[in-house]
Design a protein around this motif. Structure first.
Motif, mmCIF file in Angstrom:
data_model
loop_
_atom_site.group_PDB
_atom_site.id
_atom_site.type_symbol
_atom_site.label_atom_id
_atom_site.label_comp_id
_atom_site.label_asym_id
_atom_site.label_seq_id
_atom_site.Cartn_x
_atom_site.Cartn_y
_atom_site.Cartn_z
ATOM 1 N N ILE A 17 0.832 -1.204 0.000
ATOM 2 C CA ILE A 17 0.000 0.000 0.000
ATOM 3 C C ILE A 17 0.867 1.254 0.000
ATOM 4 O O ILE A 17 1.854 1.342 0.731
ATOM 5 C CB ILE A 17 -0.907 0.019 1.254
ATOM 6 C CG1 ILE A 17 -1.823 -1.204 1.283
ATOM 7 C CG2 ILE A 17 -1.716 1.306 1.323
ATOM 8 C CD1 ILE A 17 -2.819 -1.259 0.162
ATOM 9 N N LEU A 18 0.473 2.233 -0.796
ATOM 10 C CA LEU A 18 1.055 3.571 -0.738
ATOM 11 C C LEU A 18 0.081 4.476 0.018
ATOM 12 O O LEU A 18 -1.121 4.447 -0.236
ATOM 13 C CB LEU A 18 1.274 4.141 -2.141
ATOM 14 C CG LEU A 18 2.286 3.430 -3.035
ATOM 15 C CD1 LEU A 18 2.258 4.053 -4.426
ATOM 16 C CD2 LEU A 18 3.686 3.509 -2.458
ATOM 17 N N THR A 19 0.611 5.279 0.943
ATOM 18 C CA THR A 19 -0.275 6.173 1.677
ATOM 19 C C THR A 19 0.466 7.442 2.067
ATOM 20 O O THR A 19 1.636 7.631 1.693
ATOM 21 C CB THR A 19 -0.852 5.474 2.928
ATOM 22 O OG1 THR A 19 -1.888 6.293 3.486
ATOM 23 C CG2 THR A 19 0.224 5.219 3.971
ATOM 24 N N PRO A 49 -3.134 12.703 9.872
ATOM 25 C CA PRO A 49 -4.113 12.224 10.854
ATOM 26 C C PRO A 49 -5.327 11.549 10.241
ATOM 27 O O PRO A 49 -5.955 10.709 10.881
ATOM 28 C CB PRO A 49 -4.520 13.499 11.590
ATOM 29 C CG PRO A 49 -3.393 14.444 11.389
ATOM 30 C CD PRO A 49 -2.856 14.137 10.024
ATOM 31 N N SER A 50 -5.674 11.912 9.016
ATOM 32 C CA SER A 50 -6.870 11.337 8.398
ATOM 33 C C SER A 50 -6.569 10.090 7.580
ATOM 34 O O SER A 50 -7.498 9.461 7.054
ATOM 35 C CB SER A 50 -7.554 12.383 7.498
ATOM 36 O OG SER A 50 -6.670 12.837 6.503
ATOM 37 N N THR A 51 -5.291 9.715 7.459
ATOM 38 C CA THR A 51 -4.949 8.542 6.653
ATOM 39 C C THR A 51 -4.179 7.493 7.449
ATOM 40 O O THR A 51 -4.695 6.441 7.790
ATOM 41 C CB THR A 51 -4.127 8.964 5.421
ATOM 42 O OG1 THR A 51 -2.999 9.741 5.847
ATOM 43 C CG2 THR A 51 -4.957 9.793 4.458
ATOM 44 N N TYR A 52 -2.918 7.804 7.798
ATOM 45 C CA TYR A 52 -2.058 6.838 8.486
ATOM 46 C C TYR A 52 -1.057 7.596 9.347
ATOM 47 O O TYR A 52 -0.431 8.557 8.898
ATOM 48 C CB TYR A 52 -1.315 5.983 7.451
ATOM 49 C CG TYR A 52 -0.155 5.199 8.018
ATOM 50 C CD1 TYR A 52 -0.361 4.013 8.720
ATOM 51 C CD2 TYR A 52 1.152 5.656 7.860
ATOM 52 C CE1 TYR A 52 0.711 3.302 9.249
ATOM 53 C CE2 TYR A 52 2.230 4.946 8.388
ATOM 54 C CZ TYR A 52 1.993 3.772 9.076
ATOM 55 O OH TYR A 52 3.050 3.075 9.610
ATOM 56 N N ALA A 62 -3.859 4.069 -0.955
ATOM 57 C CA ALA A 62 -4.926 4.336 0.024
ATOM 58 C C ALA A 62 -4.461 5.530 0.833
ATOM 59 O O ALA A 62 -3.821 5.387 1.865
ATOM 60 C CB ALA A 62 -5.162 3.117 0.907
ATOM 61 N N ALA A 63 -4.771 6.724 0.371
ATOM 62 C CA ALA A 63 -4.124 7.915 0.905
ATOM 63 C C ALA A 63 -5.048 9.120 0.974
ATOM 64 O O ALA A 63 -4.616 10.252 0.811
ATOM 65 C CB ALA A 63 -2.906 8.255 0.027
ATOM 66 N N GLY A 64 -6.321 8.885 1.204
ATOM 67 C CA GLY A 64 -7.258 9.998 1.228
ATOM 68 C C GLY A 64 -7.355 10.675 -0.125
ATOM 69 O O GLY A 64 -7.509 11.888 -0.211
ATOM 70 N N LEU A 65 -7.275 9.872 -1.192
ATOM 71 C CA LEU A 65 -7.267 10.430 -2.544
ATOM 72 C C LEU A 65 -8.676 10.777 -3.004
ATOM 73 O O LEU A 65 -9.627 10.041 -2.754
ATOM 74 C CB LEU A 65 -6.644 9.435 -3.523
ATOM 75 C CG LEU A 65 -5.184 9.057 -3.267
ATOM 76 C CD1 LEU A 65 -4.728 8.024 -4.279
ATOM 77 C CD2 LEU A 65 -4.285 10.290 -3.306
ATOM 78 N N GLU A 66 -8.772 11.891 -3.698
ATOM 79 C CA GLU A 66 -10.047 12.326 -4.245
ATOM 80 C C GLU A 66 -10.232 11.711 -5.624
ATOM 81 O O GLU A 66 -9.301 11.662 -6.422
ATOM 82 C CB GLU A 66 -10.059 13.850 -4.358
ATOM 83 C CG GLU A 66 -9.818 14.546 -3.035
ATOM 84 C CD GLU A 66 -8.840 15.703 -3.129
ATOM 85 O OE1 GLU A 66 -8.901 16.582 -2.255
ATOM 86 O OE2 GLU A 66 -8.016 15.714 -4.060
ATOM 87 N N VAL A 67 -11.427 11.210 -5.875
ATOM 88 C CA VAL A 67 -11.723 10.650 -7.194
ATOM 89 C C VAL A 67 -11.618 11.773 -8.219
ATOM 90 O O VAL A 67 -12.323 12.782 -8.132
ATOM 91 C CB VAL A 67 -13.123 10.021 -7.219
ATOM 92 C CG1 VAL A 67 -13.474 9.562 -8.630
ATOM 93 C CG2 VAL A 67 -13.187 8.846 -6.247
ATOM 94 N N SER A 68 -10.709 11.587 -9.167
ATOM 95 C CA SER A 68 -10.431 12.622 -10.171
ATOM 96 C C SER A 68 -10.828 12.130 -11.554
ATOM 97 O O SER A 68 -10.315 11.105 -12.030
ATOM 98 C CB SER A 68 -8.943 12.986 -10.153
ATOM 99 O OG SER A 68 -8.621 13.853 -11.216
#
Length: 467
Positions: free
Chosen positions: A29-31, A35-38, A88-94
């Protein structure tokens, strides 16, 4: 014969990505370290992305391998060029990235918001932002949104960087190193208590979906496994439970409440911290949780007395004090040790099918409203076909104990069911702030910053107005 064997070997299908992951036994996993992710918490790795990916690795029957400290652009680049499996890094669907990446089902909907310092005038429109020092994270949907806004408001200017995270921007707003920042609502939610001078100005744009990203290839086996995983945790309530764990208690404390709490952390807590630590160690509790209970009960006032007769820092009833061998409820040390013993007993008393952290949340509710009333609420929850072993469901039904149409059918009758819900939510918030304060942000929360001004170190890219 040899030729036939070689031909047979060549005709064997190549293992799918999912099969390979299971054979190798590792999910990579890349993150991002936020505080909101890892992040590394007091009790080990934590964060919503960490919990979700840990569950997914368990779902696949493999170990989790995490690579963090990436910025958004680097994550997408690394996902395309390395052997990492998921970002899995709080990514926004783009929409701009759909040709190159799959997005798993969204796990959280957030809203882009402009934030400002409460000591300054609150901006109400985009026009109010012109001439202000604004910052966003490079590569984010907020940066793209600023460019779209600039088309309609050519005088709009801002700066962006990939060297900071949203938490840094929020801190800089709090310390008035920036005028305005554009962040996602969940980032403010999870940081609000630590930076109480920061507030939302107004929202902009449409809600954004957060999701995992995977490289877009012909092999969709891992993508479909991730989709099945999210379908399952949405259906069984696990996703809602995890979301509640990180965001379900963020709205309870207001600005004045946080400011007062931080002042008492500095002025009152040091007198009693050694007792909280000693009692927590004796009864296998987290001292910060115990201190949070003490604050919720009495604001750490050892002589506190309520109209109903409960007394002391932990506000013990006369009967409970007797059961806990407390001879003087107004003695701070006795009260703290008595409260710790009582809370530990309540946690152990919870039915074994209730697992952490729900055991603790329900034990806290019992501390406030009584074990019998909690059991009544659990029975109502079960009657209404929700899960009586999950706090997120029980807290929804505790308020029914103050409605006659419900409490007249319960064993223990009327209770002010709203109170334990707020009680637990506040303690969770106090606990979060104490955890932060006790570790990385002690100097910041005391307004005694010794770091150099970060804005002078960071490489910002200035986006000028359209001339």
């Amino acid at each position: 014969m040899l030729v036939f064997a070689l031909l047979a070997a060549c005709s064997e299908p190549k293992p799918s990505q999912l099969d390979t992951i299971k054979q190798q036994g590792v999910l990579k996993i890349l993150t991002r370290n936020t505080p909101s992710t890892y992040y590394e918490g007091a009790d080990g790795p934590a964060g919503m992305e960490y919990e979700l990916t840990s569950l997914f690795a368990e779902y696949l029957g493999v170990k989790l391998e995490i690579d963090s400290n990436h910025d958004i652009n680097d994550i997408y680049s690394s996902l395309s060029t390395t052997n990492a499996h998921i970002a899995a890094a709080g990514l926004e669907v783009s929409l701009d990235k759909l040709n190159d990446f799959f997005y798993a089902p969204s796990y959280l909907s957030v809203q882009p918001i402009f934030i400002y310092n409460r000591k300054t005038s609150k901006p109400k429109t985009i026009t109010d932002l012109i001439g202000k020092q604004i910052a966003v994270i490079a590569g984010s949907e907020q940066a793209a949104l600023m460019r779209a806004l600039q088309v309609e408001h050519p005088k709009l200017s801002w700066k962006e960087t990939n060297e900071l995270e949203a938490t840094d921007l929020i801190r800089m707003i709090n310390e008035q190193e920036l005028d305005i920042a554009l962040v996602n609502s969940n980032d403010l939610d999870i940081n609000q208590a630590y930076f109480p001078r920061v507030s939302e100005a107004f929202s902009v744009g449409s809600p954004i979906q957060l999701a995992w990203a995977l490289p877009r290839t012909d092999d969709t086996s891992l993508y479909h496994a991730a989709k099945a995983f999210f379908d399952e945790i949405k259906a069984n309530g696990t996703l809602s439970q995890i979301t509640d764990r990180y965001y379900g208690h963020k709205e309870e404390l207001n600005y004045v409440g946080v400011q007062l709490f931080l002042r008492h952390v500095r002025q009152r807590l040091p007198k009693y911290e050694k007792h909280f630590r000693a009692a927590a160690e004796k009864y296998d509790l987290d001292w910060r949780l115990l201190a949070a209970v003490g604050y919720q009960e009495s604001h750490w006032r050892p002589k506190a007395v309520s109209p109903t007769g409960v007394r002391g820092i932990m506000m013990l009833t006369l009967n409970t004090a007797g059961d806990m061998k407390v001879s003087n409820r107004l003695d701070a040390e006795q009260s703290i040790f008595g409260g710790a013993r009582y809370l530990a007993q309540l946690i152990r008393r919870m039915p074994e099918q209730i697992i952490e952290p729900d055991r603790t949340w329900m034990a806290l509710a019992s501390y406030n409203v009584g074990y019998g009333h909690l059991e009544d609420a659990r029975k109502i929850t079960e009657h209404l076909e929700k899960d009586p072993n999950k706090w997120i469901d029980v807290k929804e039904h505790l308020p029914l104990l103050q409605k006659r149409n419900w409490y007249r059918f319960t064993k223990h009758g009327f209770a002010r069911g709203e109170e334990p819900v707020t009680y637990v939510q506040n303690i969770r918030q106090y606990y979060d702030v104490l955890s932060w304060y006790d570790s990385r942000l002690q100097q910041l929360t005391q307004n005694q910053v010794t770091e150099e001004n970060l804005s002078e170190k960071v490489n910002f890219n200035i986006i000028p107005p359209i001339l």
